[in-house]
Enzyme design. Structure first.
Site, short mmCIF file in Angstrom:
data_model
loop_
_atom_site.label_atom_id
_atom_site.label_comp_id
_atom_site.label_asym_id
_atom_site.label_seq_id
_atom_site.Cartn_x
_atom_site.Cartn_y
_atom_site.Cartn_z
N LYS A 146 0.82 -1.21 0.00
CA LYS A 146 0.00 0.00 0.00
C LYS A 146 0.86 1.27 0.00
O LYS A 146 2.07 1.21 0.31
CB LYS A 146 -0.95 -0.04 1.21
N TYR A 186 -12.53 -2.79 -4.30
CA TYR A 186 -13.12 -2.74 -2.96
C TYR A 186 -14.65 -2.66 -3.02
O TYR A 186 -15.28 -2.08 -2.12
CB TYR A 186 -12.55 -1.55 -2.17
N ARG A 212 -1.86 -14.89 3.18
CA ARG A 212 -2.86 -14.29 4.08
C ARG A 212 -2.41 -14.45 5.54
O ARG A 212 -2.48 -13.52 6.33
CB ARG A 212 -4.20 -15.00 3.82
N THR A 229 -6.61 -7.98 9.67
CA THR A 229 -6.80 -6.67 9.01
C THR A 229 -6.35 -5.53 9.92
O THR A 229 -5.66 -4.61 9.46
CB THR A 229 -8.30 -6.50 8.65
N ASN A 281 -2.82 -0.55 6.76
CA ASN A 281 -2.38 -1.87 7.23
C ASN A 281 -1.39 -2.56 6.30
O ASN A 281 -1.40 -3.78 6.14
CB ASN A 281 -3.60 -2.75 7.54
N HIS A 311 -2.38 -5.31 0.98
CA HIS A 311 -3.61 -6.03 0.62
C HIS A 311 -3.19 -7.40 0.13
O HIS A 311 -2.18 -7.53 -0.56
CB HIS A 311 -4.37 -5.33 -0.52
N GLU A 328 -8.26 -10.95 -9.05
CA GLU A 328 -7.42 -9.78 -8.76
C GLU A 328 -6.16 -9.77 -9.63
O GLU A 328 -5.74 -8.70 -10.10
CB GLU A 328 -7.07 -9.77 -7.27
P1 ADP Z 1 -8.43 -7.22 4.23
O1 ADP Z 1 -7.60 -6.12 3.59
O2 ADP Z 1 -7.75 -7.78 5.47
O3 ADP Z 1 -8.86 -8.30 3.26
P2 ADP Z 1 -11.12 -6.03 4.09
O4 ADP Z 1 -11.30 -6.55 2.70
O5 ADP Z 1 -12.22 -6.27 5.08
O6 ADP Z 1 -9.78 -6.55 4.79
O7 ADP Z 1 -10.91 -4.45 4.05
C1 ADP Z 1 -10.16 -3.87 3.00
C2 ADP Z 1 -9.37 -2.71 3.57
O8 ADP Z 1 -10.25 -1.72 4.06
C3 ADP Z 1 -8.48 -3.08 4.75
O9 ADP Z 1 -7.26 -3.64 4.36
C4 ADP Z 1 -8.31 -1.74 5.41
O10 ADP Z 1 -7.34 -0.96 4.75
C5 ADP Z 1 -9.69 -1.09 5.21
N1 ADP Z 1 -10.58 -1.32 6.36
C6 ADP Z 1 -11.20 -2.48 6.70
N2 ADP Z 1 -11.94 -2.33 7.81
C7 ADP Z 1 -11.79 -1.02 8.18
C8 ADP Z 1 -12.31 -0.21 9.24
N3 ADP Z 1 -13.13 -0.72 10.16
N4 ADP Z 1 -11.92 1.08 9.30
C9 ADP Z 1 -11.10 1.61 8.38
N5 ADP Z 1 -10.58 0.91 7.34
C10 ADP Z 1 -10.91 -0.39 7.25
#
Ligand code: ADP
Length: 154
Positions: free
Chosen positions: A9, A49, A85, A91, A112, A115, A126
């Site tokens: 990211k 997303y 993963r 997350t 975080n 992705h 993807e």
């Molecule tokens: P992951 O990236 O672990 O697969 P998700 O697909 O649920 O998780 O979410 C995509 C991205 O959205 C996350 O990596 C994070 O950057 C952001 N995100 C997810 N949940 C939250 C939240 N509660 N508040 C802010 N950002 C979030």
């Protein structure tokens, strides 16, 4: 063998953590089969997303993911989707276990670090969304006989 998709990211690029993160996947024994730097757009992020479209933080995800270029990469290996993963961790970086990439390099939910694809089906979608076929490389890994047992892979 599976190929999974990873985004380093914008925060990872800005914080100078590209090498650290890539190094973990290399040391694990995953094979790099595609890599490039790209400035993401609202169009591709809205598609990527789409499952979060109704969330209140959707717009901040988009702006955070466009704050700087990202590094996109594809990693190949046995059960690569689950392996990557679990290497990335939860997350929320504050809940991700120490030893995982998010657990070691982040302290935010949204910022975080990476992705990574969450299922084999999404990994295929993807990879196809972000890479042209000619940007992916088929080559034999010279150290493969030392990474897997001879009867472990077909
Ligand atoms: P992951 O990236 O672990 O697969 P998700 O697909 O649920 O998780 O979410 C995509 C991205 O959205 C996350 O990596 C994070 O950057 C952001 N995100 C997810 N949940 C939250 C939240 N509660 N508040 C802010 N950002 C979030």
């Amino acid at each position: 063998m599976q190929t999974t998709f990873v985004i380093l990211k914008p925060g990872t690029v800005q914080r100078g953590l590209i090498g650290e993160v890539i190094s973990r996947f290399e040391k694990k024994g995953l094979q790099l089969v595609g890599m490039k730097m790209q400035q993401l757009t609202p169009e591709i992020l809205t598609e990527h997303y789409s499952h979060l479209r109704s969330k209140p933080f959707f717009q901040t995800i988009l702006s955070s993911m466009m704050a700087a270029p990202v590094v996109l990469c594809c990693w190949r290996g046995m059960e690569a989707v689950n392996v990557v993963r679990s290497m990335c961790g939860a997350t929320n970086c504050r809940e991700a276990l120490p030893g995982t990439i998010r657990g070691d390099f982040g302290i935010s939910i949204q910022e975080n670090v990476v992705h990574t694809s969450d299922s084999p089906e999404n990994a295929i979608a993807e990879v196809a969304r972000f890479f042209k076929p000619e940007e992916l490389f088929e080559y034999s890994l010279a150290n493969q006989p030392f990474l897997y047992a001879s009867d472990e892979i077909n």
